[in-house]
Design a protein around this motif. Structure first.
Motif, PDB file in Angstrom:
ATOM      1  N   SER A 196      -3.980   7.393   7.557  1.00 35.35           N
ATOM      2  CA  SER A 196      -4.196   7.731   6.143  1.00 35.35           C
ATOM      3  C   SER A 196      -5.438   8.605   6.012  1.00 35.35           C
ATOM      4  O   SER A 196      -6.456   8.204   5.439  1.00 35.35           O
ATOM      5  N   THR A 249      -7.622   9.022   2.803  1.00 39.26           N
ATOM      6  CA  THR A 249      -8.244   7.861   2.184  1.00 39.26           C
ATOM      7  C   THR A 249      -9.755   7.901   2.359  1.00 39.26           C
ATOM      8  O   THR A 249     -10.260   8.152   3.451  1.00 39.26           O
ATOM      9  N   GLY A 272      -5.223   1.357  -5.924  1.00 41.17           N
ATOM     10  CA  GLY A 272      -5.330   2.153  -4.705  1.00 41.17           C
ATOM     11  C   GLY A 272      -6.574   1.887  -3.903  1.00 41.17           C
ATOM     12  O   GLY A 272      -6.863   2.617  -2.953  1.00 41.17           O
ATOM     13  N   THR A 273      -7.341   0.859  -4.249  1.00 45.63           N
ATOM     14  CA  THR A 273      -8.567   0.565  -3.519  1.00 45.63           C
ATOM     15  C   THR A 273      -8.517  -0.842  -2.945  1.00 45.63           C
ATOM     16  O   THR A 273      -8.123  -1.786  -3.626  1.00 45.63           O
ATOM     17  N   LYS A 312      -0.188   2.968  -2.142  1.00 44.07           N
ATOM     18  CA  LYS A 312      -0.946   4.056  -1.527  1.00 44.07           C
ATOM     19  C   LYS A 312      -2.443   3.787  -1.641  1.00 44.07           C
ATOM     20  O   LYS A 312      -2.956   3.423  -2.696  1.00 44.07           O
ATOM     21  N   LEU A 313      -3.143   3.986  -0.517  1.00 48.09           N
ATOM     22  CA  LEU A 313      -4.586   3.743  -0.480  1.00 48.09           C
ATOM     23  C   LEU A 313      -5.349   5.033  -0.776  1.00 48.09           C
ATOM     24  O   LEU A 313      -5.204   6.028  -0.078  1.00 48.09           O
ATOM     25  N   THR A 314      -6.188   4.983  -1.815  1.00 49.05           N
ATOM     26  CA  THR A 314      -7.098   6.107  -2.065  1.00 49.05           C
ATOM     27  C   THR A 314      -8.486   5.793  -1.530  1.00 49.05           C
ATOM     28  O   THR A 314      -9.209   6.696  -1.111  1.00 49.05           O
ATOM     29  N   HIS A 315      -8.857   4.484  -1.540  1.00 48.84           N
ATOM     30  CA  HIS A 315     -10.184   4.058  -1.097  1.00 48.84           C
ATOM     31  C   HIS A 315     -10.062   2.778  -0.282  1.00 48.84           C
ATOM     32  O   HIS A 315      -9.380   1.841  -0.689  1.00 48.84           O
ATOM     33  N   LEU A 316     -10.771   2.752   0.847  1.00 50.87           N
ATOM     34  CA  LEU A 316     -10.695   1.611   1.761  1.00 50.87           C
ATOM     35  C   LEU A 316     -12.108   1.269   2.231  1.00 50.87           C
ATOM     36  O   LEU A 316     -12.865   2.147   2.650  1.00 50.87           O
ATOM     37  N   THR A 348     -13.060   6.297   3.006  1.00 50.05           N
ATOM     38  CA  THR A 348     -13.471   5.067   3.690  1.00 50.05           C
ATOM     39  C   THR A 348     -14.960   4.823   3.513  1.00 50.05           C
ATOM     40  O   THR A 348     -15.756   5.763   3.484  1.00 50.05           O
TER      41      THR A 348
END
Length: 440
Positions: free
Chosen positions: A166, A169, A89-90, A137-141, A171
Protein backbone atom coordinates in the motif's frame (compact mmCIF):
# COMPACT_ATOMS: atom_id res chain seq x y z
CA UNK A 1 -28.85 28.21 21.99
CA UNK A 2 -28.60 24.86 23.78
CA UNK A 3 -28.73 24.70 27.58
CA UNK A 4 -26.92 21.73 29.09
CA UNK A 5 -29.26 19.70 31.26
CA UNK A 6 -27.43 18.91 34.47
CA UNK A 7 -28.43 18.04 38.01
CA UNK A 8 -27.75 21.64 39.01
CA UNK A 9 -30.24 23.16 36.56
CA UNK A 10 -33.00 20.54 36.58
CA UNK A 11 -35.02 22.80 38.85
CA UNK A 12 -35.05 25.42 36.08
CA UNK A 13 -37.08 23.16 33.79
CA UNK A 14 -40.69 24.30 34.07
CA UNK A 15 -42.31 21.31 32.39
CA UNK A 16 -42.67 18.55 35.04
CA UNK A 17 -42.65 15.64 32.55
CA UNK A 18 -39.53 17.05 30.88
CA UNK A 19 -37.86 17.47 34.27
CA UNK A 20 -38.72 13.91 35.28
CA UNK A 21 -37.36 12.55 31.99
CA UNK A 22 -34.13 14.56 32.29
CA UNK A 23 -33.58 13.10 35.76
CA UNK A 24 -32.91 9.73 34.13
CA UNK A 25 -29.67 11.10 32.70
CA UNK A 26 -28.92 13.15 35.79
CA UNK A 27 -28.91 9.91 37.79
CA UNK A 28 -26.61 8.24 35.25
CA UNK A 29 -24.25 11.21 35.50
CA UNK A 30 -24.36 11.14 39.32
CA UNK A 31 -23.43 7.46 39.28
CA UNK A 32 -20.50 8.25 36.99
CA UNK A 33 -19.31 11.03 39.29
CA UNK A 34 -19.55 8.64 42.26
CA UNK A 35 -17.28 6.22 40.37
CA UNK A 36 -14.73 9.01 39.91
CA UNK A 37 -14.85 9.95 43.57
CA UNK A 38 -14.32 6.31 44.58
CA UNK A 39 -10.86 6.52 42.98
CA UNK A 40 -10.02 9.37 45.37
CA UNK A 41 -9.95 11.98 42.61
CA UNK A 42 -11.92 15.21 43.04
CA UNK A 43 -13.62 17.35 40.41
CA UNK A 44 -12.45 20.92 39.98
CA UNK A 45 -14.69 23.96 39.78
CA UNK A 46 -16.35 24.61 36.45
CA UNK A 47 -13.91 26.54 34.23
CA UNK A 48 -16.06 26.88 31.11
CA UNK A 49 -16.21 30.70 31.25
CA UNK A 50 -12.42 31.00 31.54
CA UNK A 51 -12.00 28.49 28.73
CA UNK A 52 -14.44 30.38 26.50
CA UNK A 53 -12.50 33.63 27.05
CA UNK A 54 -9.23 31.99 25.99
CA UNK A 55 -10.87 30.44 22.92
CA UNK A 56 -12.21 33.85 21.91
CA UNK A 57 -8.74 35.36 22.29
CA UNK A 58 -7.27 32.74 19.96
CA UNK A 59 -10.03 33.37 17.42
CA UNK A 60 -9.14 37.07 17.49
CA UNK A 61 -5.51 36.07 16.85
CA UNK A 62 -6.59 34.14 13.73
CA UNK A 63 -6.01 30.68 15.10
CA UNK A 64 -7.51 28.01 12.84
CA UNK A 65 -10.40 26.21 14.53
CA UNK A 66 -11.30 22.71 13.37
CA UNK A 67 -13.84 20.03 14.19
CA UNK A 68 -16.31 22.48 15.76
CA UNK A 69 -13.64 24.07 17.98
CA UNK A 70 -12.35 20.76 19.36
CA UNK A 71 -9.03 21.22 17.54
CA UNK A 72 -6.95 24.38 16.97
CA UNK A 73 -3.96 24.92 14.67
CA UNK A 74 -1.57 27.78 14.03
CA UNK A 75 0.18 26.88 10.76
CA UNK A 76 0.54 23.15 10.02
CA UNK A 77 -1.25 19.96 10.95
CA UNK A 78 -0.45 16.36 10.05
CA UNK A 79 -2.75 14.78 7.49
CA UNK A 80 -3.07 11.90 9.96
CA UNK A 81 -4.65 14.30 12.48
CA UNK A 82 -7.06 15.54 9.84
CA UNK A 83 -8.05 11.95 9.05
CA UNK A 84 -8.49 11.17 12.75
CA UNK A 85 -11.48 13.52 12.94
CA UNK A 86 -13.69 10.94 11.23
CA UNK A 87 -11.42 7.92 11.60
CA UNK A 88 -12.14 6.69 8.07
CA UNK A 89 -9.24 4.89 6.39
CA UNK A 90 -6.94 5.25 9.39
CA UNK A 91 -5.68 2.37 11.56
CA UNK A 92 -3.28 2.19 14.49
CA UNK A 93 -1.64 -1.12 15.46
CA UNK A 94 0.96 -2.32 17.96
CA UNK A 95 3.42 -5.20 18.26
CA UNK A 96 3.02 -5.39 22.03
CA UNK A 97 2.31 -3.18 25.03
CA UNK A 98 5.78 -3.79 26.48
CA UNK A 99 7.52 -0.61 27.55
CA UNK A 100 10.79 0.25 29.29
CA UNK A 101 9.14 3.34 30.78
CA UNK A 102 6.66 3.44 33.66
CA UNK A 103 4.71 6.68 33.22
CA UNK A 104 2.10 7.15 35.93
CA UNK A 105 -0.35 8.65 33.41
CA UNK A 106 -0.07 5.84 30.83
CA UNK A 107 -3.50 4.64 29.71
CA UNK A 108 -2.34 1.35 28.17
CA UNK A 109 -3.60 -0.60 31.22
CA UNK A 110 -7.08 0.33 29.95
CA UNK A 111 -6.42 -1.49 26.68
CA UNK A 112 -8.11 -4.82 26.04
CA UNK A 113 -5.83 -7.78 26.92
CA UNK A 114 -3.26 -5.42 28.46
CA UNK A 115 -1.64 -8.02 30.75
CA UNK A 116 -1.31 -10.52 27.93
CA UNK A 117 0.36 -8.10 25.55
CA UNK A 118 2.83 -6.80 28.10
CA UNK A 119 4.41 -10.27 27.83
CA UNK A 120 3.42 -11.38 24.33
CA UNK A 121 3.61 -10.05 20.80
CA UNK A 122 1.08 -9.90 18.01
CA UNK A 123 1.68 -11.40 14.58
CA UNK A 124 1.70 -7.90 13.16
CA UNK A 125 2.55 -8.82 9.56
CA UNK A 126 -0.35 -11.27 9.43
CA UNK A 127 -2.70 -8.71 10.99
CA UNK A 128 -1.72 -6.04 8.48
CA UNK A 129 -1.92 -8.49 5.57
CA UNK A 130 -5.48 -9.43 6.50
CA UNK A 131 -6.48 -5.80 6.83
CA UNK A 132 -5.01 -4.90 3.45
CA UNK A 133 -6.86 -7.83 1.84
CA UNK A 134 -10.24 -7.55 3.52
CA UNK A 135 -10.46 -4.21 5.33
CA UNK A 136 -11.35 -0.76 4.01
CA UNK A 137 -8.80 1.20 2.01
CA UNK A 138 -5.99 2.52 4.21
CA UNK A 139 -5.04 6.18 3.86
CA UNK A 140 -3.12 6.36 7.18
CA UNK A 141 -1.39 3.63 9.15
CA UNK A 142 0.38 3.96 12.50
CA UNK A 143 2.48 1.78 14.78
CA UNK A 144 2.41 2.47 18.49
CA UNK A 145 2.98 0.56 21.72
CA UNK A 146 4.31 0.12 24.35
CA UNK A 147 7.55 1.06 22.74
CA UNK A 148 7.78 -0.16 19.12
CA UNK A 149 11.58 0.12 19.09
CA UNK A 150 11.75 -2.79 21.54
CA UNK A 151 10.78 -4.90 18.51
CA UNK A 152 12.97 -3.57 15.73
CA UNK A 153 12.52 -6.50 13.33
CA UNK A 154 8.74 -6.59 13.66
CA UNK A 155 8.60 -2.80 13.33
CA UNK A 156 10.62 -2.75 10.12
CA UNK A 157 8.76 -5.74 8.64
CA UNK A 158 5.50 -3.88 9.33
CA UNK A 159 6.52 -0.71 7.49
CA UNK A 160 8.18 -2.63 4.66
CA UNK A 161 4.97 -4.57 4.07
CA UNK A 162 2.95 -1.36 4.09
CA UNK A 163 5.31 0.19 1.55
CA UNK A 164 5.12 -2.87 -0.70
CA UNK A 165 1.38 -3.51 -0.57
CA UNK A 166 0.00 0.00 0.00
CA UNK A 167 2.65 2.51 -1.11
CA UNK A 168 0.31 5.53 -1.04
CA UNK A 169 -0.62 4.99 2.61
CA UNK A 170 0.75 7.61 5.00
CA UNK A 171 2.71 5.72 7.68
CA UNK A 172 3.76 7.00 11.10
CA UNK A 173 5.57 5.75 14.20
CA UNK A 174 5.07 6.67 17.87
CA UNK A 175 8.16 6.39 20.07
CA UNK A 176 9.87 7.75 23.15
CA UNK A 177 12.96 7.95 20.97
CA UNK A 178 15.12 6.31 23.63
CA UNK A 179 16.46 3.57 21.31
CA UNK A 180 16.63 5.56 18.12
CA UNK A 181 19.90 5.92 16.22
CA UNK A 182 21.14 6.74 12.72
CA UNK A 183 21.05 3.11 11.53
CA UNK A 184 17.44 2.57 12.58
CA UNK A 185 16.40 5.87 11.05
CA UNK A 186 17.98 4.85 7.74
CA UNK A 187 16.09 1.55 7.90
CA UNK A 188 12.84 3.38 8.60
CA UNK A 189 13.47 5.76 5.72
CA UNK A 190 14.09 2.83 3.39
CA UNK A 191 10.86 1.23 4.67
CA UNK A 192 8.95 4.34 3.58
CA UNK A 193 8.12 5.87 6.97
CA UNK A 194 6.46 9.23 6.40
CA UNK A 195 6.07 10.55 9.92
CA UNK A 196 7.60 9.99 13.35
CA UNK A 197 6.12 11.26 16.62
CA UNK A 198 8.25 11.62 19.74
CA UNK A 199 7.08 12.05 23.30
CA UNK A 200 8.86 14.36 25.72
CA UNK A 201 8.36 13.62 29.42
CA UNK A 202 8.35 16.86 31.37
CA UNK A 203 9.33 15.11 34.60
CA UNK A 204 12.48 13.62 33.03
CA UNK A 205 15.84 15.09 34.10
CA UNK A 206 17.22 17.73 31.76
CA UNK A 207 19.90 15.34 30.45
CA UNK A 208 17.29 12.91 29.12
CA UNK A 209 15.31 15.73 27.52
CA UNK A 210 18.40 16.95 25.71
CA UNK A 211 19.04 13.45 24.38
CA UNK A 212 15.49 13.34 22.99
CA UNK A 213 16.00 16.75 21.34
CA UNK A 214 19.16 15.40 19.69
CA UNK A 215 17.29 12.38 18.31
CA UNK A 216 14.47 14.62 17.13
CA UNK A 217 16.98 16.76 15.25
CA UNK A 218 18.67 13.66 13.81
CA UNK A 219 15.34 12.32 12.55
CA UNK A 220 14.93 15.35 10.29
CA UNK A 221 17.69 13.95 8.06
CA UNK A 222 15.64 10.81 7.33
CA UNK A 223 11.89 11.24 7.90
CA UNK A 224 9.74 13.81 6.03
CA UNK A 225 7.53 14.81 8.97
CA UNK A 226 9.03 14.86 12.46
CA UNK A 227 6.66 15.67 15.31
CA UNK A 228 6.28 15.71 19.06
CA UNK A 229 3.05 14.59 20.70
CA UNK A 230 2.62 15.03 24.43
CA UNK A 231 0.07 15.79 27.14
CA UNK A 232 0.31 19.22 28.74
CA UNK A 233 0.54 19.11 32.53
CA UNK A 234 -1.23 21.83 34.54
CA UNK A 235 1.31 24.34 35.78
CA UNK A 236 3.88 23.58 33.07
CA UNK A 237 3.32 26.68 30.91
CA UNK A 238 6.78 28.20 31.45
CA UNK A 239 8.55 24.91 30.70
CA UNK A 240 6.34 24.17 27.72
CA UNK A 241 7.12 27.56 26.17
CA UNK A 242 10.78 26.53 26.19
CA UNK A 243 9.84 23.22 24.54
CA UNK A 244 8.03 25.05 21.75
CA UNK A 245 10.92 27.45 21.21
CA UNK A 246 13.46 24.62 21.10
CA UNK A 247 11.38 22.57 18.63
CA UNK A 248 10.90 25.68 16.50
CA UNK A 249 14.67 26.20 16.55
CA UNK A 250 15.29 22.59 15.51
CA UNK A 251 12.82 23.11 12.68
CA UNK A 252 10.54 20.07 12.89
CA UNK A 253 7.06 19.95 11.36
CA UNK A 254 4.94 20.28 14.47
CA UNK A 255 3.73 19.34 17.91
CA UNK A 256 0.41 17.97 19.13
CA UNK A 257 -0.57 19.37 22.51
CA UNK A 258 -2.85 16.82 24.17
CA UNK A 259 -5.27 17.25 27.02
CA UNK A 260 -3.74 15.51 30.06
CA UNK A 261 -5.88 12.64 31.35
CA UNK A 262 -6.44 10.50 34.43
CA UNK A 263 -6.52 6.86 33.21
CA UNK A 264 -8.50 5.47 36.19
CA UNK A 265 -5.31 4.11 37.77
CA UNK A 266 -2.40 5.50 39.81
CA UNK A 267 -4.80 7.92 41.49
CA UNK A 268 -2.30 8.54 44.31
CA UNK A 269 0.21 9.97 41.81
CA UNK A 270 -2.38 12.43 40.50
CA UNK A 271 -3.67 13.37 43.94
CA UNK A 272 -0.23 14.12 45.39
CA UNK A 273 0.42 16.48 42.48
CA UNK A 274 -2.84 18.29 43.20
CA UNK A 275 -4.57 17.32 39.97
CA UNK A 276 -8.37 17.31 39.72
CA UNK A 277 -10.76 16.05 37.07
CA UNK A 278 -12.21 18.56 34.61
CA UNK A 279 -15.79 19.57 35.40
CA UNK A 280 -17.76 18.40 33.51
CA UNK A 281 -15.49 15.61 32.20
CA UNK A 282 -17.49 15.03 28.99
CA UNK A 283 -20.16 16.95 27.12
CA UNK A 284 -21.82 13.65 26.24
CA UNK A 285 -21.24 10.78 28.65
CA UNK A 286 -20.42 7.55 26.78
CA UNK A 287 -18.09 4.56 26.66
CA UNK A 288 -15.51 5.95 24.24
CA UNK A 289 -12.97 3.65 22.55
CA UNK A 290 -10.10 6.03 23.15
CA UNK A 291 -8.75 4.77 26.47
CA UNK A 292 -7.09 8.00 27.59
CA UNK A 293 -9.32 8.40 30.62
CA UNK A 294 -10.77 11.56 32.14
CA UNK A 295 -9.51 15.05 31.24
CA UNK A 296 -7.53 16.73 33.99
CA UNK A 297 -8.68 20.22 34.88
CA UNK A 298 -6.58 23.19 33.70
CA UNK A 299 -4.63 21.15 31.16
CA UNK A 300 -6.82 22.61 28.43
CA UNK A 301 -6.22 26.13 29.74
CA UNK A 302 -2.44 25.55 29.51
CA UNK A 303 -2.85 24.24 25.94
CA UNK A 304 -4.81 27.33 24.95
CA UNK A 305 -2.21 29.63 26.51
CA UNK A 306 0.49 27.80 24.55
CA UNK A 307 -1.49 28.18 21.34
CA UNK A 308 -1.79 31.90 21.98
CA UNK A 309 1.97 32.03 22.65
CA UNK A 310 2.72 30.26 19.35
CA UNK A 311 0.55 32.76 17.49
CA UNK A 312 2.06 35.75 19.27
CA UNK A 313 5.61 34.58 18.56
CA UNK A 314 4.70 33.63 14.97
CA UNK A 315 6.38 30.25 15.37
CA UNK A 316 7.02 28.31 12.17
CA UNK A 317 6.47 25.15 14.17
CA UNK A 318 3.02 23.69 13.56
CA UNK A 319 1.20 23.73 16.90
CA UNK A 320 -2.00 21.72 17.19
CA UNK A 321 -4.20 21.57 20.26
CA UNK A 322 -5.97 18.21 20.24
CA UNK A 323 -8.61 18.07 22.97
CA UNK A 324 -9.86 14.79 24.40
CA UNK A 325 -13.21 15.47 22.77
CA UNK A 326 -11.42 15.83 19.43
CA UNK A 327 -10.03 12.31 19.82
CA UNK A 328 -13.51 10.92 20.45
CA UNK A 329 -15.37 12.25 17.41
CA UNK A 330 -13.98 9.60 15.05
CA UNK A 331 -15.73 6.87 17.04
CA UNK A 332 -19.13 8.57 16.92
CA UNK A 333 -18.75 9.31 13.21
CA UNK A 334 -17.98 5.67 12.45
CA UNK A 335 -20.88 4.42 14.55
CA UNK A 336 -23.43 6.84 13.10
CA UNK A 337 -22.47 7.87 9.57
CA UNK A 338 -24.53 6.18 6.88
CA UNK A 339 -26.78 4.33 9.31
CA UNK A 340 -30.44 3.89 8.46
CA UNK A 341 -32.46 5.62 11.15
CA UNK A 342 -35.87 7.23 11.56
CA UNK A 343 -36.58 10.26 9.37
CA UNK A 344 -37.02 12.18 12.63
CA UNK A 345 -33.26 11.95 13.25
CA UNK A 346 -30.73 14.60 12.20
CA UNK A 347 -27.05 13.68 11.75
CA UNK A 348 -25.17 16.52 13.44
CA UNK A 349 -22.19 17.84 11.45
CA UNK A 350 -20.78 19.27 14.70
CA UNK A 351 -20.45 16.21 16.92
CA UNK A 352 -21.79 13.38 14.66
CA UNK A 353 -24.54 12.33 17.09
CA UNK A 354 -28.05 11.75 15.82
CA UNK A 355 -30.33 14.49 17.15
CA UNK A 356 -34.08 14.77 17.54
CA UNK A 357 -36.44 17.20 19.27
CA UNK A 358 -38.88 16.32 22.03
CA UNK A 359 -41.66 18.17 23.82
CA UNK A 360 -43.40 16.85 26.90
CA UNK A 361 -46.77 16.78 28.63
CA UNK A 362 -48.98 19.83 28.20
CA UNK A 363 -46.69 21.26 25.51
CA UNK A 364 -47.56 18.41 23.11
CA UNK A 365 -51.00 19.79 22.22
CA UNK A 366 -49.54 23.25 21.58
CA UNK A 367 -46.96 21.83 19.18
CA UNK A 368 -49.46 19.60 17.39
CA UNK A 369 -51.69 22.63 16.72
CA UNK A 370 -48.79 24.43 15.02
CA UNK A 371 -47.83 21.32 13.08
CA UNK A 372 -51.42 20.91 11.86
CA UNK A 373 -51.45 24.49 10.55
CA UNK A 374 -48.07 23.95 8.86
CA UNK A 375 -49.03 20.51 7.48
CA UNK A 376 -46.27 18.77 9.42
CA UNK A 377 -47.10 15.08 9.84
CA UNK A 378 -43.68 13.61 10.60
CA UNK A 379 -43.69 13.15 14.37
CA UNK A 380 -44.09 10.33 16.87
CA UNK A 381 -45.81 10.12 20.24
CA UNK A 382 -44.25 8.14 23.11
CA UNK A 383 -46.89 7.11 25.65
CA UNK A 384 -44.40 5.69 28.17
CA UNK A 385 -42.77 9.06 28.82
CA UNK A 386 -45.48 11.32 27.41
CA UNK A 387 -43.42 13.12 24.77
CA UNK A 388 -43.74 14.05 21.11
CA UNK A 389 -40.61 13.52 19.01
CA UNK A 390 -39.89 15.33 15.74
CA UNK A 391 -37.08 16.56 13.48
CA UNK A 392 -34.97 19.42 14.88
CA UNK A 393 -35.56 21.47 11.70
CA UNK A 394 -39.20 21.88 12.80
CA UNK A 395 -38.23 23.79 15.96
CA UNK A 396 -38.18 27.00 13.90
CA UNK A 397 -41.94 26.62 13.38
CA UNK A 398 -42.48 26.90 17.13
CA UNK A 399 -40.77 30.26 17.67
CA UNK A 400 -43.99 31.92 18.87
CA UNK A 401 -44.53 29.31 21.60
CA UNK A 402 -43.13 29.81 25.09
CA UNK A 403 -42.15 26.17 25.59
CA UNK A 404 -39.08 24.09 26.37
CA UNK A 405 -37.81 21.70 23.72
CA UNK A 406 -35.56 18.78 24.52
CA UNK A 407 -32.61 18.07 22.22
CA UNK A 408 -31.87 14.35 22.25
CA UNK A 409 -28.36 13.00 21.41
CA UNK A 410 -28.15 9.42 20.13
CA UNK A 411 -25.62 6.86 18.91
CA UNK A 412 -25.99 3.64 16.94
CA UNK A 413 -24.72 0.54 18.73
CA UNK A 414 -24.17 -2.90 17.24
CA UNK A 415 -25.06 -5.64 19.71
CA UNK A 416 -25.28 -9.42 19.45
CA UNK A 417 -28.95 -9.31 18.50
CA UNK A 418 -28.82 -6.34 16.13
CA UNK A 419 -28.41 -2.57 15.88
CA UNK A 420 -29.94 -0.19 18.39
CA UNK A 421 -30.13 3.59 18.47
CA UNK A 422 -29.27 4.58 22.03
CA UNK A 423 -30.16 7.91 23.59
CA UNK A 424 -27.30 9.31 25.68
CA UNK A 425 -28.43 12.74 26.75
CA UNK A 426 -31.19 15.32 26.56
CA UNK A 427 -30.53 19.05 26.65
CA UNK A 428 -32.88 22.01 26.50
CA UNK A 429 -33.61 24.90 24.17
CA UNK A 430 -36.29 27.51 23.56
CA UNK A 431 -37.65 27.81 19.99
CA UNK A 432 -37.03 31.58 19.79
CA UNK A 433 -33.35 31.06 20.73
CA UNK A 434 -32.64 28.02 18.58
CA UNK A 435 -30.43 28.14 15.46
CA UNK A 436 -29.99 24.78 13.73
CA UNK A 437 -26.86 25.86 11.83
CA UNK A 438 -25.06 27.01 14.98
CA UNK A 439 -26.44 24.90 17.81
CA UNK A 440 -26.25 21.32 16.53
Amino acid sequence: MIIETTKQNLSQIRNPEFSQYAQIYARVYDHFIDQIKQTGMALDENLEKETAAKLEKIKQMQGVFRNSDKSIVNTWISSACEACQKGVGTVTMYVSLMCHRNCYFCFNPNQEDYEHFTHNKKDLVSELTQHLKHGPKLTHLALTGGEPLLHKKEMLDFFRLAKEKSPKTHTRLYTSGDFLDREILQDLKDAGLREIRFSIKMEDPERLKQEVYERIALSKEFIPDVMVEMPVLPGSFAEMKEVLLELDRIGISGINLLEFCFPFNNADEFIKRGYKVKNPPFKVLYDYWYAGGLPISRSELECLDLMAFALEEKLQLGVHYCSLENKQTGQIYQQNYGQKVSSLMFFSPRDYFFKSAKVFGEDISKVKKVFKKKNVTQYQFNADYNYLEFHVSQIKLLKDLDIEVGISSNVMEVREDGKYLRELKIDRTYPKDFDLSKDI
